[in-house]
Design a protein around this motif. Structure first.
Motif, PDB file in Angstrom:
ATOM      1  N   MET A 151      38.329  35.522  38.361  1.00 20.80           N
ATOM      2  CA  MET A 151      39.674  35.081  38.556  1.00 20.80           C
ATOM      3  C   MET A 151      40.662  35.901  37.746  1.00 20.80           C
ATOM      4  O   MET A 151      41.851  35.862  38.028  1.00 20.80           O
ATOM      5  CB  MET A 151      39.793  33.600  38.251  1.00 20.80           C
ATOM      6  CG  MET A 151      39.043  32.727  39.250  1.00 20.80           C
ATOM      7  SD  MET A 151      39.522  31.013  39.126  1.00 20.80           S
ATOM      8  CE  MET A 151      38.401  30.318  40.303  1.00 20.80           C
ATOM      9  N   THR A 152      40.145  36.660  36.779  1.00 21.17           N
ATOM     10  CA  THR A 152      41.019  37.525  35.998  1.00 21.17           C
ATOM     11  C   THR A 152      41.663  38.575  36.887  1.00 21.17           C
ATOM     12  O   THR A 152      42.858  38.859  36.756  1.00 21.17           O
ATOM     13  CB  THR A 152      40.211  38.211  34.864  1.00 21.17           C
ATOM     14  OG1 THR A 152      39.637  37.191  34.053  1.00 21.17           O
ATOM     15  CG2 THR A 152      41.093  39.099  34.021  1.00 21.17           C
ATOM     16  N   ALA A 153      40.904  39.137  37.808  1.00 19.03           N
ATOM     17  CA  ALA A 153      41.458  40.152  38.718  1.00 19.03           C
ATOM     18  C   ALA A 153      42.554  39.554  39.595  1.00 19.03           C
ATOM     19  O   ALA A 153      43.558  40.219  39.873  1.00 19.03           O
ATOM     20  CB  ALA A 153      40.343  40.736  39.586  1.00 19.03           C
ATOM     21  N   ILE A 154      42.391  38.312  39.995  1.00 19.80           N
ATOM     22  CA  ILE A 154      43.408  37.650  40.823  1.00 19.80           C
ATOM     23  C   ILE A 154      44.680  37.459  40.008  1.00 19.80           C
ATOM     24  O   ILE A 154      45.784  37.722  40.491  1.00 19.80           O
ATOM     25  CB  ILE A 154      42.879  36.311  41.365  1.00 19.80           C
ATOM     26  CG1 ILE A 154      41.773  36.573  42.390  1.00 19.80           C
ATOM     27  CG2 ILE A 154      44.011  35.487  41.982  1.00 19.80           C
ATOM     28  CD1 ILE A 154      41.035  35.335  42.845  1.00 19.80           C
ATOM     29  N   ARG A 155      44.540  37.013  38.750  1.00 19.11           N
ATOM     30  CA  ARG A 155      45.722  36.846  37.889  1.00 19.11           C
ATOM     31  C   ARG A 155      46.427  38.171  37.671  1.00 19.11           C
ATOM     32  O   ARG A 155      47.652  38.235  37.652  1.00 19.11           O
ATOM     33  CB  ARG A 155      45.329  36.241  36.545  1.00 19.11           C
ATOM     34  CG  ARG A 155      45.174  34.752  36.547  1.00 19.11           C
ATOM     35  CD  ARG A 155      45.176  34.155  35.143  1.00 19.11           C
ATOM     36  NE  ARG A 155      44.520  34.964  34.139  1.00 19.11           N
ATOM     37  CZ  ARG A 155      43.239  34.868  33.796  1.00 19.11           C
ATOM     38  NH1 ARG A 155      42.457  34.002  34.401  1.00 19.11           N
ATOM     39  NH2 ARG A 155      42.738  35.635  32.860  1.00 19.11           N
ATOM     40  N   THR A 156      45.662  39.241  37.525  1.00 19.49           N
ATOM     41  CA  THR A 156      46.247  40.563  37.308  1.00 19.49           C
ATOM     42  C   THR A 156      46.976  41.052  38.552  1.00 19.49           C
ATOM     43  O   THR A 156      48.060  41.617  38.465  1.00 19.49           O
ATOM     44  CB  THR A 156      45.146  41.576  36.919  1.00 19.49           C
ATOM     45  OG1 THR A 156      44.511  41.105  35.718  1.00 19.49           O
ATOM     46  CG2 THR A 156      45.710  42.957  36.684  1.00 19.49           C
ATOM     47  N   ALA A 157      46.409  40.814  39.714  1.00 20.54           N
ATOM     48  CA  ALA A 157      47.002  41.284  40.971  1.00 20.54           C
ATOM     49  C   ALA A 157      48.232  40.481  41.373  1.00 20.54           C
ATOM     50  O   ALA A 157      49.099  40.992  42.085  1.00 20.54           O
ATOM     51  CB  ALA A 157      45.961  41.228  42.087  1.00 20.54           C
ATOM     52  N   HIS A 158      48.317  39.230  40.932  1.00 23.05           N
ATOM     53  CA  HIS A 158      49.411  38.338  41.338  1.00 23.05           C
ATOM     54  C   HIS A 158      50.043  37.727  40.090  1.00 23.05           C
ATOM     55  O   HIS A 158      49.863  36.548  39.808  1.00 23.05           O
ATOM     56  CB  HIS A 158      48.896  37.243  42.272  1.00 23.05           C
ATOM     57  CG  HIS A 158      48.185  37.770  43.471  1.00 23.05           C
ATOM     58  ND1 HIS A 158      48.843  38.246  44.577  1.00 23.05           N
ATOM     59  CD2 HIS A 158      46.866  37.914  43.717  1.00 23.05           C
ATOM     60  CE1 HIS A 158      47.961  38.657  45.467  1.00 23.05           C
ATOM     61  NE2 HIS A 158      46.752  38.465  44.969  1.00 23.05           N
ATOM     62  N   GLN A 159      50.771  38.530  39.363  1.00 20.42           N
ATOM     63  CA  GLN A 159      51.347  38.084  38.101  1.00 20.42           C
ATOM     64  C   GLN A 159      52.639  37.305  38.320  1.00 20.42           C
ATOM     65  O   GLN A 159      53.296  37.439  39.346  1.00 20.42           O
ATOM     66  CB  GLN A 159      51.613  39.288  37.201  1.00 20.42           C
ATOM     67  CG  GLN A 159      50.346  40.009  36.798  1.00 20.42           C
ATOM     68  CD  GLN A 159      50.613  41.173  35.872  1.00 20.42           C
ATOM     69  OE1 GLN A 159      51.731  41.404  35.431  1.00 20.42           O
ATOM     70  NE2 GLN A 159      49.568  41.913  35.567  1.00 20.42           N
TER      71      GLN A 159
END
Length: 83
Positions: free
Chosen positions: A1-9
């Motif tokens: 989910m870290t990648a999702i948070r990074t992609a959609h800040q």
């Protein structure tokens, strides 16, 4: 989910919906996970908005035990097939 948070800040409602929409195809997301790992602190509102926009998202209630050992009833959101 870290990648999702990074992609959609961001903290906007739109950014929170984008994070949820990116996470749901990977599997169910609980209210606990949405707030803790996707930075969506009112996931029920974001899910309602996504449903209003036409996504079919089912809610299944489950019991989750927190780190402190307390039991909580949480919503488990499941994205149904998109049409």
């Amino acid at each position: 989910m870290t990648a999702i948070r990074t992609a959609h800040q961001g903290i906007s409602a739109q950014a929170q919906r984008e994070r949820l929409h990116a996470a749901l195809p990977q599997g169910p997301v609980t209210t606990f996970e949405a707030s803790r790992h996707l930075d969506c602190y009112c996931p029920t509102k974001r899910i309602a908005e996504m449903r209003r926009d036409g996504l079919r998202i089912e809610t299944v209630t489950e019991i989750t035990v927190t780190e402190s050992g307390n039991k909580h009833r949480v919503g488990n959101y499941v994205l149904m097939a998109e049409s």
